[in-house]
Design an enzyme around this catalytic site. Structure first.
Site, PDB file in Angstrom:
ATOM      1  N   ASN A 117      -7.354  -1.926  14.302  1.00 40.46           N
ATOM      2  CA  ASN A 117      -8.878  -2.478  13.926  1.00 40.46           C
ATOM      3  C   ASN A 117      -9.105  -3.470  13.039  1.00 40.46           C
ATOM      4  OD1 ASN A 117      -7.576  -1.505  11.807  1.00 40.46           O
ATOM      5  ND2 ASN A 117      -8.988   0.512  11.182  1.00 40.46           N
ATOM      6  N   ASP A 165       0.630  -1.081  -0.045  1.00 41.30           N
ATOM      7  CA  ASP A 165      -0.199  -0.016  -0.106  1.00 41.30           C
ATOM      8  C   ASP A 165       0.796   1.289   0.069  1.00 41.30           C
ATOM      9  OD1 ASP A 165       0.905  -0.209   2.535  1.00 41.30           O
ATOM     10  OD2 ASP A 165      -1.183  -0.619   3.345  1.00 41.30           O
ATOM     11  N   GLU A 224      -9.622  -1.966   5.398  1.00 43.01           N
ATOM     12  CA  GLU A 224     -10.279  -1.433   6.613  1.00 43.01           C
ATOM     13  C   GLU A 224     -11.441  -2.189   6.942  1.00 43.01           C
ATOM     14  OE1 GLU A 224      -8.402   0.536   8.357  1.00 43.01           O
ATOM     15  OE2 GLU A 224      -7.756   2.314   7.515  1.00 43.01           O
ATOM     16  N   HIS A 230      -7.118  -3.969  10.519  1.00 44.68           N
ATOM     17  CA  HIS A 230      -7.109  -3.991   8.700  1.00 44.68           C
ATOM     18  C   HIS A 230      -5.572  -4.778   8.361  1.00 44.68           C
ATOM     19  CE1 HIS A 230      -4.539   0.138   9.203  1.00 44.68           C
ATOM     20  NE2 HIS A 230      -3.624  -1.047   9.350  1.00 44.68           N
TER      21      HIS A 230
HETATM   22  C1  GLP Z   1      -0.349   0.955   8.455  1.00 45.50           C
HETATM   23  C2  GLP Z   1      -0.040  -0.190   7.345  1.00 45.50           C
HETATM   24  C3  GLP Z   1      -0.399  -1.694   7.524  1.00 45.50           C
HETATM   25  C4  GLP Z   1       0.081  -1.765   8.818  1.00 45.50           C
HETATM   26  C5  GLP Z   1      -0.238  -0.942  10.034  1.00 45.50           C
HETATM   27  C6  GLP Z   1       0.154  -1.325  11.312  1.00 45.50           C
HETATM   28  O1  GLP Z   1      -1.671   1.171   8.409  1.00 45.50           O
HETATM   29  N1  GLP Z   1      -0.960   0.219   6.204  1.00 45.50           N
HETATM   30  O2  GLP Z   1      -0.008  -2.351   6.377  1.00 45.50           O
HETATM   31  O3  GLP Z   1       0.175  -3.283   8.875  1.00 45.50           O
HETATM   32  O4  GLP Z   1      -0.046   0.191   9.750  1.00 45.50           O
HETATM   33  O5  GLP Z   1       1.272  -0.659  11.494  1.00 45.50           O
HETATM   34  P1  GLP Z   1       2.322  -0.882  12.788  1.00 45.50           P
HETATM   35  O6  GLP Z   1       3.134  -2.116  12.418  1.00 45.50           O
HETATM   36  O7  GLP Z   1       3.024   0.480  12.827  1.00 45.50           O
HETATM   37  O8  GLP Z   1       1.576  -1.258  14.029  1.00 45.50           O
END
Ligand code: GLP
Length: 251
Positions: free
Chosen positions: A145, A74, A152, A147
């Site tokens: 959440n 993404d 989402e 995702h």
């Molecule tokens: C972002 C990314 C996700 C990732 C998530 C969790 O929203 N788009 O791909 O898994 O954050 O982030 P973190 O690893 O900092 O908790």
């Protein structure tokens, strides 16, 4: 038949990251021996930072990425590549600038595609994944959440790469990095759940107490759009790599 993903609880985030880096290096070496490229799906966020550090270390010890093709999950829409919070910057500083990957083999959704071109851009991203032979191993994190990528709550499992609106929890979680919620981009391009589920193997990293509840939900039988990570229950080869804290609510 739905199948709850396997999980391993490691003594630390570092140990979990090292185990996944070892699996990735074995995959790269075995495919290289067959003279075939390895196609990796990659994630951003704080969680995979130690994985990328370990892959860089393995590269310094001789692991080559010249036969590796990558597709990132993404990217935010509307910020430049040069923005320190762009996933382009993240991937280059943590991994790509520090290994011998061929630049043409790196794919990260473009953050600056014009609205009118988004649909065709997303189709072309999807097509490039197919033309590369599909993803051998996908790395995922998980949002609080539930995702995966930027799929989402409410995301459909039938949708491939697309542009999407960020959820309020996601915006709050990104607020600090952007210097306040108002600066967080509202939209992103993400591989869809459909794209993710076509990967031959899926690995999900989750660390820390803040992820314990959502990890427990993702691994409880029952697929729901409210928790997109539960779609992984319809994949045949998914493993969660957890530290003690993220695995604390699992029996
Ligand atoms: C972002 C990314 C996700 C990732 C998530 C969790 O929203 N788009 O791909 O898994 O954050 O982030 P973190 O690893 O900092 O908790």
């Amino acid at each position: 038949m739905p199948k709850v993903p396997a999980f391993h609880i490691f003594p630390s985030a570092k140990a979990a990251s090292t185990a996944l880096a070892d699996e990735i290096s074995q995959l790269i070496r075995s495919r290289e021996a067959e003279e075939r490229p390895t196609v990796l799906g990659l994630a951003t966020g704080n969680t995979p930072i130690q994985l990328y550090a370990e892959l860089v270390r393995l590269h310094e010890e001789g692991l080559s990425f010249r036969n590796v093709v990558t597709f990132n999950l993404d990217e935010y829409i509307g910020i430049s590549r040069e923005n320190p919070e762009s996933y382009w910057q993240f991937m280059h500083s943590h991994l790509f600038d520090r290994i011998d990957i061929v630049p043409e083999n790196i794919h990260i959704p473009e953050s600056t595609v014009l609205s009118k071109n988004l649909e065709s851009y997303c189709s072309s991203y999807e097509r490039q994944i197919t033309e590369a032979g599909g993803i051998d191993l996908q790395v995922l994190g998980i949002g609080r959440n539930g995702h995966i990528g930027f799929n989402e709550p409410g995301a459909s499992p039938e949708v491939a790469t697309h542009a999407t609106e960020l959820n309020s929890v996601t915006i709050d979680d990104a607020a600090q990095a952007f210097g306040g919620a108002t600066h967080v981009p509202r939209r992103a391009i993400t591989m869809g759940v459909k794209t993710i589920l076509t990967a031959r193997r899926i690995t999900l990293l989750a660390f820390g107490t803040g992820k314990a509840g959502i990890v427990e939900r993702a691994l409880t039988p029952g697929i729901t759009a409210k928790v997109p990570a539960t779609y992984l229950q319809s994949h045949h080869d998914t493993t969660f790599f957890l530290d003690q804290e993220a695995g604390a609510q699992l029996a």
